[in-house]
Scaffold this motif. Structure first.
Motif, short mmCIF file in Angstrom:
data_model
loop_
_atom_site.label_atom_id
_atom_site.label_comp_id
_atom_site.label_asym_id
_atom_site.label_seq_id
_atom_site.Cartn_x
_atom_site.Cartn_y
_atom_site.Cartn_z
N PRO A 66 52.07 65.30 111.17
CA PRO A 66 51.17 64.69 112.16
C PRO A 66 49.84 64.25 111.56
O PRO A 66 49.29 63.23 111.96
N VAL A 67 49.35 64.98 110.57
CA VAL A 67 48.09 64.61 109.93
C VAL A 67 48.28 63.31 109.15
O VAL A 67 47.44 62.41 109.19
N ARG A 68 49.39 63.19 108.47
CA ARG A 68 49.68 61.97 107.70
C ARG A 68 49.85 60.76 108.61
O ARG A 68 49.36 59.66 108.30
N VAL A 69 50.52 60.96 109.74
CA VAL A 69 50.70 59.86 110.69
C VAL A 69 49.36 59.45 111.28
O VAL A 69 49.05 58.25 111.40
N PHE A 70 48.53 60.44 111.63
CA PHE A 70 47.21 60.13 112.20
C PHE A 70 46.36 59.33 111.22
O PHE A 70 45.76 58.32 111.59
N THR A 71 46.27 59.80 109.97
CA THR A 71 45.45 59.08 108.99
C THR A 71 46.00 57.68 108.72
O THR A 71 45.23 56.74 108.53
N HIS A 72 47.34 57.54 108.74
CA HIS A 72 47.93 56.22 108.54
C HIS A 72 47.52 55.27 109.66
O HIS A 72 47.16 54.12 109.42
N PHE A 73 47.56 55.76 110.91
CA PHE A 73 47.21 54.89 112.04
C PHE A 73 45.72 54.57 112.07
O PHE A 73 45.33 53.47 112.48
N VAL A 74 44.88 55.49 111.62
CA VAL A 74 43.45 55.18 111.53
C VAL A 74 43.23 54.10 110.49
O VAL A 74 42.50 53.13 110.72
N GLU A 75 43.86 54.23 109.33
CA GLU A 75 43.73 53.22 108.28
C GLU A 75 44.33 51.88 108.72
O GLU A 75 43.79 50.82 108.40
N LEU A 76 45.41 51.93 109.48
CA LEU A 76 46.03 50.71 110.00
C LEU A 76 45.08 50.01 110.96
O LEU A 76 44.90 48.78 110.88
N ALA A 77 44.44 50.77 111.84
CA ALA A 77 43.50 50.17 112.79
C ALA A 77 42.30 49.56 112.06
O ALA A 77 41.86 48.46 112.42
N ILE A 78 41.79 50.26 111.05
CA ILE A 78 40.64 49.73 110.31
C ILE A 78 41.00 48.45 109.58
O ILE A 78 40.25 47.47 109.62
N SER A 79 42.15 48.42 108.93
CA SER A 79 42.53 47.21 108.18
C SER A 79 42.81 46.04 109.14
O SER A 79 42.43 44.90 108.85
N ASN A 80 43.43 46.30 110.29
CA ASN A 80 43.66 45.23 111.27
C ASN A 80 42.34 44.70 111.83
O ASN A 80 42.19 43.49 112.02
N CYS A 81 41.39 45.60 112.08
CA CYS A 81 40.07 45.17 112.56
C CYS A 81 39.36 44.33 111.52
O CYS A 81 38.70 43.34 111.85
N TRP A 82 39.49 44.71 110.24
CA TRP A 82 38.83 43.94 109.19
C TRP A 82 39.46 42.55 109.06
O TRP A 82 38.76 41.57 108.85
N ILE A 83 40.78 42.47 109.21
CA ILE A 83 41.46 41.16 109.16
C ILE A 83 40.95 40.28 110.30
O ILE A 83 40.64 39.09 110.09
N MET A 84 40.84 40.84 111.49
CA MET A 84 40.32 40.07 112.64
C MET A 84 38.86 39.68 112.40
O MET A 84 38.44 38.57 112.75
N TYR A 85 38.08 40.57 111.82
CA TYR A 85 36.67 40.33 111.52
C TYR A 85 36.52 39.16 110.55
O TYR A 85 35.71 38.26 110.76
N THR A 86 37.31 39.15 109.47
CA THR A 86 37.20 38.06 108.49
C THR A 86 37.70 36.74 109.07
O THR A 86 37.14 35.69 108.80
N ARG A 87 38.75 36.79 109.88
CA ARG A 87 39.25 35.56 110.51
C ARG A 87 38.23 34.99 111.48
O ARG A 87 38.08 33.78 111.59
N TYR A 88 37.54 35.86 112.21
CA TYR A 88 36.50 35.41 113.13
C TYR A 88 35.38 34.71 112.36
O TYR A 88 34.88 33.67 112.77
N HIS A 89 34.98 35.29 111.21
CA HIS A 89 33.93 34.69 110.40
C HIS A 89 34.36 33.34 109.84
O HIS A 89 33.56 32.41 109.78
N LYS A 90 35.62 33.23 109.41
CA LYS A 90 36.11 31.95 108.88
C LYS A 90 36.23 30.91 109.98
O LYS A 90 35.89 29.74 109.78
N LEU A 91 36.71 31.33 111.13
CA LEU A 91 36.92 30.40 112.25
C LEU A 91 35.59 29.83 112.74
O LEU A 91 35.49 28.64 113.04
#
Length: 169
Positions: free
Chosen positions: A24-49
């Motif tokens: 459960p700890v590994r799954v939790f940390t994976h989903f936190v990292e997944l959320a952060i990376s997806n937010c950063w992708i959206m953040y960079t796309r917003y800046h480019k757009l």
């Protein structure tokens, strides 16, 4: 599969180095990292757009999130257990005058994010002082996210507090 591979690549750059056998700890940390990376992708796309300059790198973005989470104080939990010796006045001395409690303010990013800041009416016996700098009125309205008492009717400090970038007047 392009989006999945891209997200996995960004997660692999700064993966949490914590080793554990508890899944459960590994799954939790994976989903936190997944959320952060997806937010950063959206953040960079917003800046480019929007053709904005000054987009942060993935490491800077992760550090910005970490500092915001470290400095944010949600609800204050009351202290449990027996009172300390310094708090009791068994020796017959007059209790010292109460010191003013310093109210910590949330970070600018948390305060002005425009998400989940809802006013809530508190049924307190006495109204609290409005925490907006320069305001002297008393209120029973508190922000659910910032945990700050702000007046709504008199000066509308609730809106000013969440819109202003600088609190210095």
């Amino acid at each position: 599969m392009g989006g999945i591979d891209l997200c996995d690549r960004y997660i692999a750059y700064y993966r949490c180095a914590m080793r554990t056998k508890k899944w459960p700890v590994r799954v939790f940390t994976h989903f936190v990292e997944l959320a952060i990376s997806n937010c950063w992708i959206m953040y960079t796309r917003y800046h480019k757009l929007n053709k904005l300059k000054g987009a942060k790198s993935l490491m800077e973005f992760r550090m910005m999130i970490a500092t915001a989470l470290c400095k944010y104080e949600g609800s204050i939990t009351p202290r449990r257990g027996r009172p300390r010796l310094s708090e009791s006045s068994d020796d017959g001395e007059e209790p010292q005058r109460k010191q003013r409690k310093v109210v910590s303010q949330p970070m600018k990013e948390v305060r002005t994010d425009g998400f989940n800041h809802l006013p809530r009416f508190m049924n307190d016996k006495n109204a609290s002082k409005c925490r907006f700098p320069g305001c002297k009125s008393r209120t029973r309205v508190i922000c659910t996210k910032c945990n700050m008492y702000l007046c709504v009717l008199k000066h509308n400090c609730f809106e000013k507090y969440h819109k202003s970038l600088s609190l210095h007047q």
